[in-house]
Design a protein around this motif. Structure first.
Motif, PDB file in Angstrom:
ATOM      1  N   ASN A 128       0.719  -1.209  -0.148  1.00  0.00           N
ATOM      2  CA  ASN A 128       0.101   0.108   0.214  1.00  0.00           C
ATOM      3  C   ASN A 128       0.926   1.293  -0.043  1.00  0.00           C
ATOM      4  O   ASN A 128       1.359   1.868   1.052  1.00  0.00           O
ATOM      5  CB  ASN A 128      -0.762  -0.108   1.241  1.00  0.00           C
ATOM      6  N   ASN A 129       1.325   1.725  -1.258  1.00  0.00           N
ATOM      7  CA  ASN A 129       2.128   2.674  -1.412  1.00  0.00           C
ATOM      8  C   ASN A 129       1.400   4.083  -1.946  1.00  0.00           C
ATOM      9  O   ASN A 129       2.033   5.088  -1.603  1.00  0.00           O
ATOM     10  CB  ASN A 129       3.058   2.455  -2.621  1.00  0.00           C
ATOM     11  N   ALA A 130       0.185   4.059  -2.350  1.00  0.00           N
ATOM     12  CA  ALA A 130      -0.405   5.227  -3.054  1.00  0.00           C
ATOM     13  C   ALA A 130      -0.469   6.005  -1.959  1.00  0.00           C
ATOM     14  O   ALA A 130      -0.923   5.878  -0.654  1.00  0.00           O
ATOM     15  CB  ALA A 130      -1.705   4.679  -3.426  1.00  0.00           C
ATOM     16  N   GLY A 131      -0.435   7.587  -2.114  1.00  0.00           N
ATOM     17  CA  GLY A 131      -0.534   8.302  -0.955  1.00  0.00           C
ATOM     18  C   GLY A 131      -0.918   9.601  -1.610  1.00  0.00           C
ATOM     19  O   GLY A 131      -0.410  10.054  -2.609  1.00  0.00           O
ATOM     20  N   ALA A 132      -1.344  10.290  -0.464  1.00  0.00           N
ATOM     21  CA  ALA A 132      -2.041  11.804  -0.808  1.00  0.00           C
ATOM     22  C   ALA A 132      -1.247  12.673   0.238  1.00  0.00           C
ATOM     23  O   ALA A 132      -1.553  12.197   1.630  1.00  0.00           O
ATOM     24  CB  ALA A 132      -3.454  11.946  -0.807  1.00  0.00           C
ATOM     25  N   ILE A 133      -0.747  13.771   0.196  1.00  0.00           N
ATOM     26  CA  ILE A 133      -0.304  14.729   1.063  1.00  0.00           C
ATOM     27  C   ILE A 133      -0.662  16.117   0.995  1.00  0.00           C
ATOM     28  O   ILE A 133      -0.779  16.793   0.027  1.00  0.00           O
ATOM     29  CB  ILE A 133       1.132  14.649   1.140  1.00  0.00           C
ATOM     30  N   ARG A 134      -0.915  16.638   2.179  1.00  0.00           N
ATOM     31  CA  ARG A 134      -1.180  18.162   2.075  1.00  0.00           C
ATOM     32  C   ARG A 134      -0.969  18.837   3.403  1.00  0.00           C
ATOM     33  O   ARG A 134      -1.655  18.399   4.241  1.00  0.00           O
ATOM     34  CB  ARG A 134      -2.711  18.684   1.709  1.00  0.00           C
ATOM     35  N   LEU A 135       0.183  19.470   3.701  1.00  0.00           N
ATOM     36  CA  LEU A 135       0.660  19.887   4.955  1.00  0.00           C
ATOM     37  C   LEU A 135       0.012  21.166   5.633  1.00  0.00           C
ATOM     38  O   LEU A 135       0.451  22.224   5.752  1.00  0.00           O
ATOM     39  CB  LEU A 135       2.161  19.704   5.280  1.00  0.00           C
ATOM     40  N   THR A 136      -1.183  21.050   5.872  1.00  0.00           N
ATOM     41  CA  THR A 136      -2.191  22.270   6.007  1.00  0.00           C
ATOM     42  C   THR A 136      -3.216  21.638   7.331  1.00  0.00           C
ATOM     43  O   THR A 136      -3.469  20.774   7.614  1.00  0.00           O
ATOM     44  CB  THR A 136      -3.348  22.635   5.014  1.00  0.00           C
ATOM     45  N   GLY A 137      -3.381  22.675   8.133  1.00  0.00           N
ATOM     46  CA  GLY A 137      -4.397  22.486   9.510  1.00  0.00           C
ATOM     47  C   GLY A 137      -5.735  22.501   8.984  1.00  0.00           C
ATOM     48  O   GLY A 137      -6.246  22.960   7.846  1.00  0.00           O
ATOM     49  N   VAL A 138      -6.554  22.425   9.788  1.00  0.00           N
ATOM     50  CA  VAL A 138      -8.171  22.006   9.783  1.00  0.00           C
ATOM     51  C   VAL A 138      -8.631  23.624   9.153  1.00  0.00           C
ATOM     52  O   VAL A 138      -9.598  23.502   8.278  1.00  0.00           O
ATOM     53  CB  VAL A 138      -8.637  21.726  10.994  1.00  0.00           C
ATOM     54  N   GLU A 139      -8.160  24.632   9.499  1.00  0.00           N
ATOM     55  CA  GLU A 139      -8.778  26.079   9.274  1.00  0.00           C
ATOM     56  C   GLU A 139      -8.682  26.121   7.721  1.00  0.00           C
ATOM     57  O   GLU A 139      -9.692  26.594   7.282  1.00  0.00           O
ATOM     58  CB  GLU A 139      -7.987  27.175  10.045  1.00  0.00           C
ATOM     59  N   ASN A 140      -7.564  25.835   7.208  1.00  0.00           N
ATOM     60  CA  ASN A 140      -7.301  26.401   5.776  1.00  0.00           C
ATOM     61  C   ASN A 140      -7.435  25.011   4.790  1.00  0.00           C
ATOM     62  O   ASN A 140      -6.888  25.289   3.409  1.00  0.00           O
ATOM     63  CB  ASN A 140      -6.111  27.063   5.697  1.00  0.00           C
ATOM     64  N   LEU A 141      -8.030  24.079   5.251  1.00  0.00           N
ATOM     65  CA  LEU A 141      -7.799  22.945   4.297  1.00  0.00           C
ATOM     66  C   LEU A 141      -9.377  22.520   3.897  1.00  0.00           C
ATOM     67  O   LEU A 141     -10.040  22.599   4.608  1.00  0.00           O
ATOM     68  CB  LEU A 141      -7.297  21.412   5.039  1.00  0.00           C
TER      69      LEU A 141
END
Length: 275
Positions: A96-109
């Protein structure tokens, strides 16, 4: 004899970065490799498709099956798992290598971005593992390996990007559960995470830019660690949250300089969730 000779390894997100490196490393061990990813056609910025990796696998001595897969679609997941098993006569390992990333907090995501991370990270571990289970149960050396971190509940890992953190930790918790649940079938279930930053397109475009790449290692260190894990039996190794460098040190590796992304003495950056 090569550790993975004639074994069939199904890798999600296998067309680029760490997934591609694992695919090629498994191929060099004589494995049949299923490259399951969305990249059917070339991307304007990112090199590699499931078809170019399939060609590389064949050149490395392995057998390849490129399959278009969006891990968010559970019907397609089952269909592709079934196709792979029919093509190669079974499945011995799921990565299971597929991944998604976004390094943002709750307020701005955006909620849609959180949904994407949850579906590609945590939910895909569930759906892909469930779909592969009937075939893994018949293998004498079955593995589920997910690329997720050990659980570190220090608040700093939640403060700025809690949404991403929770989806990656969910992958690990599911893996811990499956290790116990599937023990009766002799299926090894583990997670693997890099000790240092791995320099991939995800880092360049989503988590820091080109400058950060110089502080990381090549994806091949994760690939070599994955091959080591997949070559062991469930009685030897299961239910563990593993770190790439530690896995290789246990195999007797002491020199890691050739894994550096850039030549020189730039400080290597620890990966997320590690102290």
């Amino acid at each position: 004899m090569d550790k993975l000779s004639s074994r069939t390894i199904f890798i999600t997100g296998g067309s680029r970065g760490i997934g591609r490196a694992i695919a090629l490393a498994c191929a060099k061990q004589g494995a049949n490799v299923v490259i399951a990813a969305k990249s059917d056609t070339p991307h304007p910025k990112l090199p590699g498709t499931i078809h170019t990796v399939a060609e590389e696998i064949e050149a490395a001595g392995g057998k390849a099956l490129p399959l278009v897969l969006d891990v968010r679609n559970e019907d397609q997941v089952k269909q592709r798992i079934d196709e792979a098993a029919e093509h190669f006569g079974g499945i011995d390992a799921l990565v299971n290598n597929a991944g998604a990333i976004r390094l943002t907090g709750v307020e701005n995501l955006k909620v849609s971005r959180y949904d994407l991370m949850h579906q590609v990270n945590a939910r895909a571990v569930f759906s892909c593992s469930q779909a592969a289970l009937p075939y893994l149960r018949t293998s004498d050396q079955a593995h589920i390996l997910s690329l997720s971190p050990p659980l570190n509940l220090d608040k700093k890992w939640f403060a700025q990007y809690g949404p991403y953190t929770t989806t990656k930790y969910a992958m690990t918790m599911l893996s811990m559960g499956m290790a116990e649940e599937f023990k009766r079938y002799g299926i090894a279930v583990n997670t693997l995470w890099p000790k240092t930053l791995i320099s991939t397109a995800a880092i360049e475009f989503e988590a820091g830019g080109a400058e950060l790449m110089a502080h990381g290692r090549k994806p091949e260190i994760m690939a070599d660690a994955a091959v080591s894990i997949l070559g062991k039996s469930a009685s030897e190794l299961s239910g563990e949250n593993l770190i790439d460098e530690n896995v290789l040190r246990a195999e007797g590796v002491t020199d890691f300089d050739h894994y550096r992304y850039s030549a020189g003495n730039k400080q290597l950056m620890p990966d997320l969730f590690l102290e």
